[in-house]
Design a protein around this motif. Structure first.
Motif, mmCIF file in Angstrom:
data_model
loop_
_atom_site.group_PDB
_atom_site.id
_atom_site.type_symbol
_atom_site.label_atom_id
_atom_site.label_comp_id
_atom_site.label_asym_id
_atom_site.label_seq_id
_atom_site.Cartn_x
_atom_site.Cartn_y
_atom_site.Cartn_z
ATOM 1 N N CYS A 208 0.567 0.912 -2.457
ATOM 2 C CA CYS A 208 0.893 -0.487 -2.207
ATOM 3 C C CYS A 208 0.039 -1.391 -3.093
ATOM 4 N N THR A 209 0.703 -2.325 -3.746
ATOM 5 C CA THR A 209 -0.048 -3.284 -4.550
ATOM 6 C C THR A 209 -0.452 -4.487 -3.714
ATOM 7 N N ASP A 210 0.181 -4.683 -2.579
ATOM 8 C CA ASP A 210 -0.126 -5.790 -1.683
ATOM 9 C C ASP A 210 -1.047 -5.283 -0.587
ATOM 10 N N ASP A 211 -2.334 -5.636 -0.669
ATOM 11 C CA ASP A 211 -3.305 -5.133 0.297
ATOM 12 C C ASP A 211 -2.958 -5.563 1.715
ATOM 13 N N THR A 212 -2.434 -6.768 1.872
ATOM 14 C CA THR A 212 -2.082 -7.258 3.202
ATOM 15 C C THR A 212 -1.012 -6.382 3.836
ATOM 16 N N PHE A 213 -0.023 -6.039 3.054
ATOM 17 C CA PHE A 213 1.064 -5.207 3.560
ATOM 18 C C PHE A 213 0.558 -3.806 3.881
ATOM 19 N N SER A 214 -0.278 -3.266 3.024
ATOM 20 C CA SER A 214 -0.853 -1.951 3.255
ATOM 21 C C SER A 214 -1.693 -1.955 4.526
ATOM 22 N N GLU A 215 -2.473 -2.993 4.727
ATOM 23 C CA GLU A 215 -3.303 -3.097 5.925
ATOM 24 C C GLU A 215 -2.450 -3.193 7.182
ATOM 25 N N LEU A 216 -1.307 -3.878 7.075
ATOM 26 C CA LEU A 216 -0.416 -3.984 8.227
ATOM 27 C C LEU A 216 0.069 -2.604 8.649
ATOM 28 N N ILE A 217 0.486 -1.801 7.687
ATOM 29 C CA ILE A 217 0.987 -0.463 7.998
ATOM 30 C C ILE A 217 -0.106 0.381 8.632
ATOM 31 N N ASP A 218 -1.314 0.312 8.076
ATOM 32 C CA ASP A 218 -2.426 1.066 8.649
ATOM 33 C C ASP A 218 -2.719 0.601 10.074
ATOM 34 N N ASP A 219 -2.647 -0.719 10.299
ATOM 35 C CA ASP A 219 -2.931 -1.256 11.620
ATOM 36 C C ASP A 219 -1.867 -0.836 12.636
ATOM 37 N N LEU A 220 -0.610 -0.806 12.203
ATOM 38 C CA LEU A 220 0.463 -0.381 13.104
ATOM 39 C C LEU A 220 0.231 1.050 13.579
ATOM 40 N N ALA A 221 -0.218 1.909 12.677
ATOM 41 C CA ALA A 221 -0.448 3.303 13.035
ATOM 42 C C ALA A 221 -1.522 3.439 14.098
ATOM 43 N N LEU A 222 -2.430 2.472 14.161
ATOM 44 C CA LEU A 222 -3.513 2.503 15.145
ATOM 45 C C LEU A 222 -3.147 1.805 16.450
ATOM 46 N N HIS A 223 -2.038 1.079 16.457
ATOM 47 C CA HIS A 223 -1.650 0.310 17.643
ATOM 48 C C HIS A 223 -0.182 0.567 17.996
ATOM 49 N N LEU A 224 0.179 1.837 18.047
ATOM 50 C CA LEU A 224 1.555 2.200 18.370
ATOM 51 C C LEU A 224 1.908 1.871 19.811
ATOM 52 N N ASP A 225 0.905 1.750 20.677
ATOM 53 C CA ASP A 225 1.173 1.492 22.085
ATOM 54 C C ASP A 225 1.545 0.044 22.355
ATOM 55 N N GLN A 258 12.563 2.016 12.537
ATOM 56 C CA GLN A 258 12.655 3.467 12.344
ATOM 57 C C GLN A 258 11.275 4.056 12.128
ATOM 58 N N TRP A 259 10.479 3.382 11.314
ATOM 59 C CA TRP A 259 9.124 3.866 11.040
ATOM 60 C C TRP A 259 8.300 3.913 12.316
ATOM 61 N N LEU A 260 8.354 2.841 13.103
ATOM 62 C CA LEU A 260 7.595 2.784 14.345
ATOM 63 C C LEU A 260 8.031 3.882 15.318
ATOM 64 N N THR A 261 9.335 4.050 15.463
ATOM 65 C CA THR A 261 9.835 5.057 16.399
ATOM 66 C C THR A 261 9.390 6.451 15.987
ATOM 67 N N ARG A 262 9.480 6.751 14.707
ATOM 68 C CA ARG A 262 9.100 8.093 14.254
ATOM 69 C C ARG A 262 7.605 8.331 14.395
ATOM 70 N N GLN A 263 6.798 7.323 14.109
ATOM 71 C CA GLN A 263 5.356 7.465 14.289
ATOM 72 C C GLN A 263 5.008 7.616 15.769
ATOM 73 N N ARG A 264 5.707 6.894 16.626
ATOM 74 C CA ARG A 264 5.461 7.015 18.065
ATOM 75 C C ARG A 264 5.839 8.397 18.579
ATOM 76 N N ILE A 265 6.941 8.931 18.103
ATOM 77 C CA ILE A 265 7.351 10.270 18.518
ATOM 78 C C ILE A 265 6.364 11.308 18.010
ATOM 79 N N LEU A 266 5.889 11.142 16.782
ATOM 80 C CA LEU A 266 4.894 12.070 16.239
ATOM 81 C C LEU A 266 3.633 12.068 17.104
#
Length: 320
Positions: A208-225, A258-266
């Motif tokens: 990712c060239t956009d640090d903000t966007f990359s950080e969002l994805i990383d943060d989502l992975a930590l807050h799936l609940d 789709q990304w959220l659902t798959r990460q939650r199932i994982l």
């Protein structure tokens, strides 16, 4: 249960794709708590060096008879040709007939096709070869856009790193997420990329060239609940919902939901394997609004109910 893996090689095999299946299935990882697979590298004439385009050669210790009782036959890429050794094709047909798992990496799908094992089946290969595969085997349902395809006992993958994804998928499907995650962690690769992800996307997540966007994805992975909406996520990176959705697909190959659902199932798979949380508690910790919704998505994604998955993998023994 997946215990034994046979890898048949022919001349002009691809070294990297061969290395992929060796890395996932062939290494002794008892240091990480995993007992090794019974791993067999096979050739039509054992002891005879087989060449590949790098100029290196491999001597196979086993003949094709080692395929006869293997749980998994992993077919690496090789030079596409008009004729493949009939001895190998017959061995593959016998393996399929007895229900062995067949895994191909990249152009290895052509070998399965030559054995008649792609007819009427969903499959894939490297996007460069997809048209040729469909033309050569018109009864195969070739999907050129995905990383790998799971069609029961037949798993086919695209090129290079997609072979890692498909191999880890087989381990996860047969032995559970904890087993696959341990291998992935020791390989220093992502534990799961969904097979339906596109083979090539505008920018992989890791670049990712956009640090903000990359950080969002990383943060989502930590807050799936937590509850998330597309509009809410878009506002966090100061984008319109439409632009955010388009950008997310460009970055990941799938939509935000789709990304959220798959990460939650994982994550749910891992909780089912390693904890005694109730189904309601697993659903809540993974961000599903109800156990009913969780069961629906889990069954769609994994193919079995959560309780059945737990019975299979919660206390699954390691390989002996």
């Amino acid at each position: 249960m997946l215990h034994s893996v046979a890898v048949p090689l022919i001349d002009d095999f691809a070294m990297f794709e061969f290395g992929v299946v060796c890395e996932v299935f062939g290494l002794d990882r008892s240091y990480a708590g995993l007992a090794p697979f019974d791993f067999r590298v096979c050739g039509i004439e054992p002891g005879v060096p087989l060449t590949n385009p790098t100029g290196a050669a491999v001597i196979t210790p086993f003949g094709l008879e080692a395929m006869e009782d293997a749980d998994l036959i992993a077919v690496p890429a090789a030079r596409i040709r008009d004729d493949y050794p009939e001895e190998l094709l017959e061995a593959l047909r016998r393996a399929d007939a007895r229900g062995a798992i067949l895994l191909s990496v990249c152009s290895g799908a052509f070998i399965l096709g030559a054995a008649g094992l792609l007819d009427g089946r969903d499959c894939t290969t490297h996007w460069r070869y997809a048209d040729a595969l469909a033309k050569r085997y018109p009864n195969a349902r070739v999907n050129p856009d995905v990383l790998f395809v799971d069609d029961g006992n037949l798993i086919t993958s695209a090129g290079t790193s997609a072979g890692i994804d498909a191999s880890l998928h087989v381990v996860r499907r047969e032995l559970g997420s904890a087993f696959a995650n341990t291998i992935a962690r020791n390989m220093v690769v992502p534990p799961q990329r969904d097979g339906g992800q596109r083979q090539f996307i505008e920018r992989p997540i890791s670049d990712c060239t956009d640090d903000t966007f990359s950080e969002l994805i990383d943060d989502l992975a930590l807050h799936l609940d937590e509850p998330h909406t597309v509009s809410g996520l878009a506002s966090r990176v100061h984008m319109s919902t439409r632009s955010f959705s388009r950008r997310f697909v460009a970055e990941t190959g799938v939509s935000p939901m789709q990304w959220l659902t798959r990460q939650r199932i994982l994550h749910a798979r891992l909780l089912l394997e390693t904890t005694e949380l109730s189904i309601d508690e697993v659903a809540a910790q993974c961000g599903f609004a109800s156990a009913t919704l969780f069961r629906h998505h889990f069954d769609q994604e994994v193919g079995v109910a959560p309780t059945r998955y737990r019975r299979s993998f919660a206390s699954a023994p390691q390989l002996a």
